[in-house]
Design an enzyme around this catalytic site. Structure first.
Site, PDB file in Angstrom:
ATOM      1  N   HIS A  23       0.808  -1.228   0.000  1.00 27.73           N
ATOM      2  CA  HIS A  23       0.000   0.000   0.000  1.00 27.73           C
ATOM      3  C   HIS A  23       0.845   1.284   0.000  1.00 27.73           C
ATOM      4  CE1 HIS A  23       0.171   0.171   4.408  1.00 27.73           C
ATOM      5  NE2 HIS A  23      -0.773  -0.715   4.599  1.00 27.73           N
ATOM      6  N   HIS A  77      -5.857  -9.595  13.657  1.00 31.58           N
ATOM      7  CA  HIS A  77      -5.946  -8.308  12.943  1.00 31.58           C
ATOM      8  C   HIS A  77      -6.648  -8.556  11.613  1.00 31.58           C
ATOM      9  CE1 HIS A  77      -4.900  -4.551  11.135  1.00 31.58           C
ATOM     10  NE2 HIS A  77      -3.723  -4.868  10.655  1.00 31.58           N
ATOM     11  N   GLU A  79      -6.725  -6.579   8.789  1.00 37.12           N
ATOM     12  CA  GLU A  79      -6.241  -6.048   7.510  1.00 37.12           C
ATOM     13  C   GLU A  79      -6.051  -7.219   6.547  1.00 37.12           C
ATOM     14  OE1 GLU A  79      -2.893  -3.321   7.682  1.00 37.12           O
ATOM     15  OE2 GLU A  79      -3.268  -2.667   5.627  1.00 37.12           O
ATOM     16  N   ASP A  81      -4.022  -8.396   4.460  1.00 35.08           N
ATOM     17  CA  ASP A  81      -2.846  -9.262   4.357  1.00 35.08           C
ATOM     18  C   ASP A  81      -2.927 -10.429   5.330  1.00 35.08           C
ATOM     19  OD1 ASP A  81      -2.622  -7.088   6.168  1.00 35.08           O
ATOM     20  OD2 ASP A  81      -0.459  -7.282   6.299  1.00 35.08           O
ATOM     21  N   HIS A 142      -2.057  -2.520  14.212  1.00 36.30           N
ATOM     22  CA  HIS A 142      -1.916  -1.356  13.370  1.00 36.30           C
ATOM     23  C   HIS A 142      -3.258  -0.715  13.063  1.00 36.30           C
ATOM     24  CE1 HIS A 142      -1.507  -0.801   8.726  1.00 36.30           C
ATOM     25  NE2 HIS A 142      -1.190   0.350   9.250  1.00 36.30           N
ATOM     26  N   ASP A 161       1.148  -7.423  13.712  1.00 37.37           N
ATOM     27  CA  ASP A 161       1.973  -6.429  13.005  1.00 37.37           C
ATOM     28  C   ASP A 161       3.146  -5.910  13.850  1.00 37.37           C
ATOM     29  OD1 ASP A 161       0.690  -6.407  10.555  1.00 37.37           O
ATOM     30  OD2 ASP A 161      -0.545  -4.657  10.992  1.00 37.37           O
ATOM     31  N   TYR A 189       9.744  -0.459   8.542  1.00 38.35           N
ATOM     32  CA  TYR A 189       8.349  -0.842   8.801  1.00 38.35           C
ATOM     33  C   TYR A 189       7.735   0.097   9.846  1.00 38.35           C
ATOM     34  CZ  TYR A 189       4.823  -4.395  10.292  1.00 38.35           C
ATOM     35  OH  TYR A 189       3.679  -5.086  10.628  1.00 38.35           O
ATOM     36  N   HIS A 222       4.782 -10.590  10.192  1.00 39.14           N
ATOM     37  CA  HIS A 222       5.612 -10.297   9.016  1.00 39.14           C
ATOM     38  C   HIS A 222       7.085 -10.498   9.372  1.00 39.14           C
ATOM     39  CE1 HIS A 222       2.254  -8.497   6.841  1.00 39.14           C
ATOM     40  NE2 HIS A 222       2.011  -7.701   7.867  1.00 39.14           N
TER      41      HIS A 222
HETATM   42 FE1  FEO Z   1      -1.912  -4.028   9.402  1.00 41.31          FE
HETATM   43 FE2  FEO Z   1       0.052  -6.688   8.374  1.00 41.31          FE
HETATM   44  O1  FEO Z   1      -1.478  -5.596   8.480  1.00 41.31           O
END
Ligand code: FEO
Length: 393
Positions: A23, A77, A79, A81, A142, A161, A189, A222
């Site tokens: 993004h 979470h 989001e 991903d 996040h 995250d 990040y 991640h």
């Molecule tokens: Fe806020 Fe890895 O997504």
């Protein structure tokens, strides 16, 4: 591929080797979406992966157990991903029960329709068999829905995250890769996703302290898992949350006919000659996300733009917009630039830096056409003001 990370707990995520844009943030080393499978009386999956890589997730789970047998899905979470594989996973394993925060339930139902979700909050404990999951809400790390899951039997914090890095690697642990690369990506990040949330992240770190969690391993959603150096990434987050800087100045600019670039190079030489670390970055050659990464530990920022059409150069405006959202703090900043006949860019940049609550040297420095010998002396004096403030802070 499934990798044992703790007794009966496996990494089963996916590696996005070719991802170069997350993004709007340049991910030069790719990314991973980490899912974890816990084999206990209740077979539990913690987070899914981006839907384009669902096949990898299912293959990795299948090495260990039939995906249809998954009992629980922990959605730390929402989001996409981490959540966009949920609808397909629910078709494969229709009896899965999802655990998520109240805010996550709202989002999941908006994204994917009604799902079987039990809401959880900080302090709630879910018994899986021999192991339990303890939930810790971390709103805005996040997104408002975010939480971490902690397994006390293993000292394992599944942090989603938080503490992540965008780096694709065949290795899963911090002690198997180049640490400098991983810390750089962890900083990038933070700088590009979390800077504006620093006070909330500080609260989350304090919450971890209050709960007296014994953390042996941090497994984010991640990048690599912090097996050997979890204390290093926690210490780095404390530094980044408090905007700790060092004697380093960034000179960020764009240029049309090299006049603003000439000013930038005089600033650079003056700073370096004073023994202060400096870096010169032209915005048409440097992505905004790399600028933010470099800005993380910089104490000083010179931001330069020529005036074009009575405003600042578009690449500089792009960076200003990005910085306004991310809100880096505790920087000494100043604007510079060249102009032909009107010269609006420097006062506009000065105002923008002030609106970000940075400590701004005013007025910025403007040069008509190209610096002459008087201008060069003014520029050196301007840089000396920055040097004095950098050394004093
Ligand atoms: Fe806020 Fe890895 O997504």
């Amino acid at each position: 591929m499934s990798i044992l990370i703790k007794d009966n707990i496996y990494w089963v995520g996916a590696i996005d080797w070719n991802l170069r844009d997350f993004h709007g943030y340049v991910t030069g080393r790719g990314a991973t979406y980490n899912s974890y499978l816990i084999l206990d009386d209740k077979i539990t999956l913690v987070d899914t992966v981006k839907s384009t890589l669902l096949g990898d997730l299912l293959a990795n789970i299948s090495h260990l157990v039939d995906p249809q047998k998954i009992d629980y899905l922990i959605c730390n979470h929402i989001e996409k991903d981490h959540s966009s594989s949920i609808p397909d996973l629910m078709r494969i394993a229709p009896n899965v029960k999802i655990f998520a925060t109240k805010m996550a339930r709202i989002g999941l139902n908006k994204y994917y329709g009604n799902l079987p979700i039990e809401t959880v909050k900080t302090g709630d404990i879910l018994k899986l068999g021999k192991k339990v999951l303890q939930f810790i809400e971390i709103p805005m790390i996040h997104w408002p829905d975010s939480m971490m899951s902690y397994i006390p039997q293993d000292g394992l914090l599944l942090s989603n995250d938080a503490f992540g890095q965008h780096i694709a690697t065949s290795k899963r642990f911090d002690d198997e890769v180049n640490r400098a690369d991983v810390m750089y990506e962890a900083g990038k990040y933070f700088a590009n996703l979390l800077t504006h949330l620093a006070p909330l992240i500080q609260n989350a770190l304090n919450k971890i302290d209050e709960l007296k969690l014994s953390i042996d391993m941090i497994a984010p959603s991640h990048g690599v898992i912090w097996r050997s150096f979890p204390g290093d990434i926690i210490a780095a987050y404390r530094d980044w949350c408090s905007f700790t800087t060092r004697e380093k100045v960034l000179i960020i600019y764009d240029t049309m006919w090299q006049a603003t670039e000439t000013i930038a190079k005089i600033l650079l030489d003056t700073i370096i000659n004073a023994g202060i670390d400096a870096k010169l970055l032209k915005l048409r050659e440097t992505h905004r996300s790399d600028v933010m990464s470099e800005l993380l530990d910089a104490r000083g920022l010179f931001l330069g733009s020529p005036t074009i059409h009575r405003t600042m150069f578009p690449t500089v405006a792009d960076l200003v917009c990005y910085m306004q959202g991310l809100k880096p703090q505790k920087k000494i900043a100043a604007a510079f630039g060249s102009f032909g006949w009107s010269g609006e860019a420097v006062p506009m940049l000065t105002d923008a830096l002030k609106n970000m609550d940075l400590s701004v040297i005013e007025p910025g420095i403007k040069v008509q056409y190209m610096p002459d010998s008087d201008d060069k002396e003014r520029i050196r004096t301007f840089a000396s003001d920055m040097i004095a403030r950098i050394k004093h802070q």
